[in-house]
Write an enzyme that holds these catalytic residues in place. Structure first.
Site, PDB file in Angstrom:
ATOM      1  N   GLY A   8      53.209  45.252  43.185  1.00  0.00           N
ATOM      2  CA  GLY A   8      52.288  45.963  43.193  1.00  0.00           C
ATOM      3  C   GLY A   8      52.426  46.606  41.438  1.00  0.00           C
ATOM      4  O   GLY A   8      52.592  47.651  40.490  1.00  0.00           O
TER       5      GLY A   8
ATOM      6  N   ALA B  59      47.167  38.445  45.867  1.00  0.00           N
ATOM      7  CA  ALA B  59      46.325  37.620  46.252  1.00  0.00           C
ATOM      8  C   ALA B  59      47.069  36.251  45.977  1.00  0.00           C
ATOM      9  O   ALA B  59      47.139  35.232  47.702  1.00  0.00           O
ATOM     10  CB  ALA B  59      45.400  37.192  44.732  1.00  0.00           C
TER      11      ALA B  59
ATOM     12  N   ASP C 122      41.517  37.623  40.978  1.00  0.00           N
ATOM     13  CA  ASP C 122      43.026  36.561  41.135  1.00  0.00           C
ATOM     14  C   ASP C 122      43.535  36.122  42.484  1.00  0.00           C
ATOM     15  O   ASP C 122      44.006  34.965  42.228  1.00  0.00           O
ATOM     16  CB  ASP C 122      43.673  37.886  41.642  1.00  0.00           C
ATOM     17  CG  ASP C 122      44.632  39.507  40.582  1.00  0.00           C
ATOM     18  OD1 ASP C 122      43.785  38.798  39.603  1.00  0.00           O
ATOM     19  OD2 ASP C 122      45.111  39.787  41.173  1.00  0.00           O
TER      20      ASP C 122
HETATM   21  C1  MEV Z   1      44.149  44.068  38.383  1.00  0.00           C
HETATM   22  O1  MEV Z   1      45.085  42.428  38.567  1.00  0.00           O
HETATM   23  C2  MEV Z   1      42.721  43.472  37.412  1.00  0.00           C
HETATM   24  C3  MEV Z   1      41.723  44.950  37.391  1.00  0.00           C
HETATM   25  O2  MEV Z   1      40.343  43.774  36.354  1.00  0.00           O
HETATM   26  C4  MEV Z   1      41.370  44.649  38.042  1.00  0.00           C
HETATM   27  C5  MEV Z   1      39.923  43.432  39.443  1.00  0.00           C
HETATM   28  O3  MEV Z   1      39.773  42.555  38.330  1.00  0.00           O
HETATM   29  O4  MEV Z   1      40.056  43.342  40.967  1.00  0.00           O
HETATM   30  C6  MEV Z   1      42.380  45.890  36.877  1.00  0.00           C
END
Ligand code: MEV
Length: 303
Positions: free
Chosen positions: A91, A98, A140
């Protein structure tokens, strides 16, 4: 085969988080922090990590539980014992979900000889993230599968960068789902203001691509700092992130910005290799947990 261990990396964003959710370009790098999943044939489903031991458990292990269920639709899984270890803080914007998803898919793929290729693994991983998080770009899961430096949504591999990468963790949990929803609300309320900000972030990534190719770290740094200003403008920074970001910049980093969803979680600084320790100490002094790492070519792999 009775047993296999696979690992997959976390990631940092040079440019483009949040804007990528709306189809803008982003540049992301796999980093040398990995999640390992050991899979052993068993009679029942068992999942274990520092979070505890359980069977299928969508509260404690939403990603791994979903992978087991999805892979059971492809192959006959009577039982499996999965042991998870990770150096990626959960988090925190470093792609821990991922990495565990992709490492688990590959471990089951190889153990049960499902024949999934890298693109299939990334696609399946993305569908699982989307189901659990509501909104998730494919960034990710794609970067964790393929490794290296990747431009999305084009899925174009760029040259590896070899400067210092220092991550600063605020220690504050951040919910990607919540942050993405906050930005969506802001965009809905102020489309004429927010839309140009998101498209400017996309243009930063497109401009940054050429600098990444030439390893022009000072110029990459200028663009990352502009990107940070725009992330602040869309409300995803926090006082803790700002403290770590300015400490890193003042200690000699080329640049420092949020990485991932923001609101807490991590920032990332690009540094000359010789300055990485100094930047890490500055982050620690203002209350962050610093990790010195590097970009890695290695996506998901067998250990
Ligand atoms: C989260 O690591 C990155 C965001 O752009 C969300 C996404 O791309 O799914 C905030």
């Amino acid at each position: 085969m009775q047993k296999i261990t696979c690992s997959a990396p976390g990631k940092i964003y040079l440019f483009g988080e949040h804007a990528v959710v709306y189809g803008e370009s982003a540049i992301c790098c796999a980093v040398d922090l990995r999640t390992q999943v050991q899979a052993c044939l068993s009679d029942t489903v068992q999942i274990s990590s520092v979070l505890g031991d359980t069977g299928i458990d969508h509260d404690r292990y939403p990603y791994v539980s979903s992978v087991v269920e999805k892979m059971s639709e492809i192959t006959d899984i009577k039982g499996i014992k999965l042991c998870i270890k990770s150096d990626i803080p959960v988090g925190s914007g470093l792609g821990s979900s991922a990495a565990v998803t992709i490492a688990t898919i590959q471990a089951l793929n190889l153990l049960f000889e499902c024949g999934l290729g890298a693109e299939d693994i990334a696609t399946l991983g993305h569908s699982i993230e989307k189901k659990i998080q509501g909104v998730a770009s494919s960034t990710d899961t794609y970067v964790s599968t393929m490794g290296g430096v990747v431009m999305v949504p084009l899925k174009k591999k760029l040259h590896i960068i070899d400067c210092g990468i220092v991550i600063g963790n605020t220690g504050k949990f951040s919910s990607t789902r919540q942050l993405v929803s906050n930005v969506a609300q802001l965009k809905k309320n102020y489309p004429k203001i927010i839309d140009p900000i998101l498209s400017t972030i996309g243009r930063i990534s497109l401009t940054g691509e050429k600098m990444v190719a030439k390893k022009e770290y000072e110029s990459i740094g200028v663009l990352m700092n502009i990107n940070q200003g725009l992330l602040d403008a869309i409300g995803v920074s926090s006082p803790e992130l700002a403290d770590l970001i300015y400490a890193a910049r003042n200690a000699g980093a080329y640049s420092a910005k949020i990485t991932g969803a923001g609101g807490g979680g991590c920032m990332v600084a690009l540094t000359p290799l010789s300055e990485a320790e100094q930047v890490a100490s500055a982050i620690t002094r203002v209350g962050g947990k610093a990790i010195i790492t590097k970009v890695t070519e290695h996506g998901v792999r067998v250990e």
